[in-house]
Design a protein around this motif. Structure first.
Motif, short mmCIF file in Angstrom:
data_model
loop_
_atom_site.label_atom_id
_atom_site.label_comp_id
_atom_site.label_asym_id
_atom_site.label_seq_id
_atom_site.Cartn_x
_atom_site.Cartn_y
_atom_site.Cartn_z
N ASP A 302 20.63 -2.33 -24.05
CA ASP A 302 20.84 -0.87 -23.76
C ASP A 302 20.02 -0.06 -24.95
OD1 ASP A 302 22.89 -1.20 -21.46
OD2 ASP A 302 24.08 -2.03 -23.05
N LEU A 303 19.88 -0.62 -25.98
CA LEU A 303 19.31 0.12 -27.09
C LEU A 303 19.06 -0.97 -28.23
CD1 LEU A 303 21.67 2.07 -29.39
CD2 LEU A 303 22.53 0.34 -28.01
N LEU A 304 18.17 -0.55 -29.37
CA LEU A 304 17.98 -1.16 -30.62
C LEU A 304 18.52 -0.59 -31.73
CD1 LEU A 304 14.13 -1.86 -30.07
CD2 LEU A 304 16.00 -3.38 -29.37
N VAL A 305 19.39 -1.16 -32.64
CA VAL A 305 19.88 -0.81 -33.66
C VAL A 305 19.52 -1.60 -34.95
CG1 VAL A 305 22.03 -0.02 -35.10
CG2 VAL A 305 21.68 -0.07 -32.35
N ARG A 306 18.96 -1.12 -36.17
CA ARG A 306 18.84 -1.86 -37.36
C ARG A 306 19.87 -1.05 -38.28
NH1 ARG A 306 16.82 -4.35 -34.00
NH2 ARG A 306 14.79 -5.62 -33.85
N ALA A 307 20.66 -1.70 -39.37
CA ALA A 307 21.39 -1.43 -40.16
C ALA A 307 21.32 -1.99 -41.70
CB ALA A 307 22.86 -1.63 -39.73
N MET A 308 21.30 -0.75 -42.64
CA MET A 308 21.36 -1.38 -43.78
C MET A 308 22.81 -1.73 -44.42
SD MET A 308 18.23 -0.72 -44.33
CE MET A 308 17.72 -0.98 -46.18
N SER A 309 22.68 -2.68 -45.29
CA SER A 309 23.86 -3.02 -46.02
C SER A 309 23.60 -3.38 -47.61
CB SER A 309 24.54 -4.31 -45.28
OG SER A 309 25.61 -4.62 -45.91
N MET A 310 24.19 -2.71 -48.34
CA MET A 310 24.23 -3.01 -49.87
C MET A 310 22.65 -2.84 -50.29
SD MET A 310 27.37 -3.67 -51.14
CE MET A 310 27.29 -4.82 -52.79
N GLY A 311 21.97 -1.91 -49.59
CA GLY A 311 20.66 -1.57 -49.91
C GLY A 311 19.55 -2.18 -49.27
N LYS A 312 19.95 -3.25 -48.39
CA LYS A 312 18.90 -4.13 -47.56
C LYS A 312 19.13 -3.99 -46.30
CE LYS A 312 17.15 -5.98 -51.59
NZ LYS A 312 15.77 -5.81 -51.95
N LEU A 313 18.08 -4.23 -45.44
CA LEU A 313 18.18 -4.46 -44.06
C LEU A 313 19.20 -5.72 -43.76
CD1 LEU A 313 17.44 -3.15 -41.08
CD2 LEU A 313 15.62 -5.09 -41.23
N HIS A 314 20.26 -5.51 -42.96
CA HIS A 314 20.93 -6.77 -42.63
C HIS A 314 20.27 -7.77 -41.57
CE1 HIS A 314 24.73 -8.69 -41.05
NE2 HIS A 314 25.39 -8.38 -42.19
N HIS A 315 20.56 -9.08 -42.05
CA HIS A 315 19.99 -9.89 -41.09
C HIS A 315 20.61 -9.86 -39.67
CE1 HIS A 315 23.28 -13.06 -40.48
NE2 HIS A 315 23.58 -12.45 -41.82
N ALA A 316 21.66 -9.35 -39.10
CA ALA A 316 22.24 -9.14 -37.93
C ALA A 316 22.76 -7.73 -37.72
CB ALA A 316 22.81 -10.32 -37.78
N MET A 317 24.00 -7.90 -37.66
CA MET A 317 24.78 -6.50 -37.72
C MET A 317 26.18 -6.68 -38.37
SD MET A 317 24.72 -3.50 -37.10
CE MET A 317 22.95 -3.40 -36.43
N MET A 318 26.47 -5.63 -39.08
CA MET A 318 27.93 -5.70 -39.92
C MET A 318 28.78 -5.61 -38.71
SD MET A 318 25.38 -4.12 -41.36
CE MET A 318 25.74 -2.34 -41.57
N GLY A 319 30.14 -6.08 -38.65
CA GLY A 319 31.01 -6.25 -37.55
C GLY A 319 31.62 -4.64 -37.40
N THR A 320 31.73 -4.10 -38.64
CA THR A 320 32.37 -2.80 -38.74
C THR A 320 31.31 -1.80 -38.12
OG1 THR A 320 31.84 -2.68 -41.20
CG2 THR A 320 34.10 -2.98 -40.50
N ALA A 321 29.89 -1.94 -38.54
CA ALA A 321 28.92 -1.26 -38.08
C ALA A 321 28.92 -1.54 -36.51
CB ALA A 321 27.63 -1.27 -38.77
N ALA A 322 29.06 -2.54 -36.00
CA ALA A 322 29.08 -2.66 -34.38
C ALA A 322 30.41 -1.95 -34.07
CB ALA A 322 29.27 -4.14 -34.43
N VAL A 323 31.47 -1.94 -34.54
CA VAL A 323 32.42 -0.89 -34.10
C VAL A 323 31.84 0.64 -34.01
CG1 VAL A 323 34.68 -0.16 -34.73
CG2 VAL A 323 34.21 -2.47 -34.88
N ALA A 324 31.43 1.00 -34.95
CA ALA A 324 30.67 2.25 -34.82
C ALA A 324 29.81 2.52 -34.02
CB ALA A 324 30.00 2.73 -36.38
N ILE A 325 28.80 1.59 -33.80
CA ILE A 325 27.80 1.41 -32.66
C ILE A 325 28.70 1.63 -31.26
CG2 ILE A 325 25.94 0.33 -31.48
CD1 ILE A 325 25.43 -0.99 -34.15
N GLY A 326 29.61 0.82 -31.13
CA GLY A 326 30.15 0.81 -29.84
C GLY A 326 30.96 2.24 -29.62
N THR A 327 31.61 2.61 -30.70
CA THR A 327 32.44 4.10 -30.50
C THR A 327 31.48 5.29 -30.16
OG1 THR A 327 33.97 3.13 -32.04
CG2 THR A 327 33.81 5.38 -31.83
N ALA A 328 30.52 5.29 -31.11
CA ALA A 328 29.23 6.13 -30.92
C ALA A 328 28.66 6.26 -29.39
CB ALA A 328 28.32 6.26 -31.84
N ALA A 329 28.41 4.97 -29.05
CA ALA A 329 27.71 4.75 -27.79
C ALA A 329 28.80 5.34 -26.53
CB ALA A 329 27.46 3.43 -27.41
#
Length: 398
Positions: A302-329
């Motif tokens: 449905d969309l593309l998302v890239r997220a930073m974690s501890m100053g680096k691009l995460h290799h996949a997606m943080m679980g908590t950020a996925a919650v934020a993505i689902g909520t915001a969507a």
């Protein structure tokens, strides 16, 4: 020459989702580490191998990435209707710092299995075969997580055919429910939309004025449009993490967003808050090749998302950020919702550097406010090693 002995502490090394961490029962920690404070932080840093100026964590259990520099403490819960309390510590790699400001959604999937296997759940409640529901109190953020753990022959089932992009091998599925994931409105920076808007103009010196959705659900997260910062949303780790100017830009945006969200009082305070907020950039669907070589097609997401974690691009997606993505969507008008095509939706599948992930959220209006009752996603978890952690006593006392 004098030397300090090593102490040993019962511990379990686990993968949860796309993260790994060292798990402890609270009761197994040395007495001074059973309460928050400098001793606990020093002990956990020494376990992980931080601070390490080389950035490798060779002399510890950490893996030199934000996904593998993690610790978890679990105990029986004294809260009504909860089984265990779960406390997460994100250990800085090159700094003497443990960030307790947020949860790890990936390791949340391992808490239920760990609690069952470690005797923190009454044996009489565990079915011979079926699903064991574990109610978890996430102590960092004061929220409830419900884990549905598969049980076979009275033990946690870890192997299976559930595939999670970002994890090489299939395993057993552990569905998670994040109950009322948005922050409670109890002070600056604590409501779901701290600014009161689903989209804001965020002025960032040296970058410009960016549209941003700043949301506090799962974990405080700042979403910006990929195109507004010169990206497509198809980027993999190397492109971002090998670019010092890009990393500095993201940290500058994160600092100004955190200040706007009320999470810090001064821009310089962001140095002591590495784990939160997260910053992510979104884009409409597009074809790309994931880090595994797997082709992701625009019609798969449905969309593309890239997220930073501890100053680096995460290799996949943080679980908590996925919650934020689902909520915001699920909330019309946010940048995440608009990148996904807008309108009402309860589930979204997004593309990340390792592949795709599906997450759901149930949102509704309550007067002028949006309320999200739960977010849902599936992860997997597995014990990698169990036994004793060895820690030099002088490191634990520092």
């Amino acid at each position: 020459m004098t030397h300090s002995p090593q102490i040993r502490i019962a511990a379990t090394y686990m993968r949860g989702g796309t993260s790994k961490g060292v798990f402890f029962r609270l009761e197994d920690l040395p007495d001074p580490a059973r309460v928050p404070g400098a001793f606990r932080d020093a002990l956990l840093m020494r376990v992980i191998g931080s601070p390490d100026p080389y950035g490798k964590q060779i002399d510890g259990m950490g893996g030199a990435t934000s996904s593998t520099s993690k610790t978890v403490i679990v105990s029986r819960s004294t809260r009504p209707d909860h089984d265990v309390d779960y406390l997460f510590g994100q250990v800085a790699i090159d700094k003497a710092f443990v960030d307790w400001s947020g949860n790890c959604g990936n390791l949340s999937a391992a808490v239920g299995p760990f609690a069952i296997a470690s005797g923190l759940i009454d044996a009489a409640r565990i079915p011979l075969n079926g699903i064991m529901t574990v109610r978890i109190w996430q102590a960092n953020i004061g929220k409830t997580i419900i884990a549905h753990v598969p049980i076979t022959n009275g033990s946690v089932q870890e192997t299976g055919d559930f595939e999670l992009d970002g994890v090489t091998f299939p395993a057993a599925e552990v569905p998670l429910e994040f109950i009322d994931p948005a922050a409670d409105d109890e002070g600056p920076g604590s409501s779901m939309f701290p600014t009161g808007q689903v989209v804001d103009d965020l002025d960032v010196p040296g970058v410009g004025t960016l549209q941003a959705t700043m949301i506090n659900a799962g974990i405080p997260t700042i979403f910006v449009n990929a195109a507004s910062i010169g990206y497509k949303g198809t980027e993999l780790q190397e492109m971002i993490n090998s670019d010092p100017d890009a990393l500095a830009m993201f940290e500058t945006i994160r600092a100004h967003g955190a200040l706007r969200m009320g999470l810090i009082d001064r821009l310089e305070d962001i140095a002591t808050r590495q784990h939160t907020p997260k910053i992510a950039f979104v884009a409409p669907p597009a074809d790309y090749v994931a880090s595994s070589g797997k082709a992701v097609r625009r019609h798969d997401v449905d969309l593309l998302v890239r997220a930073m974690s501890m100053g680096k691009l995460h290799h996949a997606m943080m679980g908590t950020a996925a919650v934020a993505i689902g909520t915001a969507a699920a909330i019309p008008g946010t940048l995440v919702n608009l990148a996904a095509g807008g309108g009402a939706r309860e589930t979204v599948r997004f593309g990340h550097p390792s592949g795709t992930l599906r997450v759901g959220a149930q949102a509704k209006r309550d007067g002028d406010e949006w309320v999200v009752t739960k977010a849902l996603m599936s992860r997997s978890a597995r014990v990698l090693m169990e036994g004793w952690i060895r820690v030099p006593l002088d490191g634990a006392e520092s």
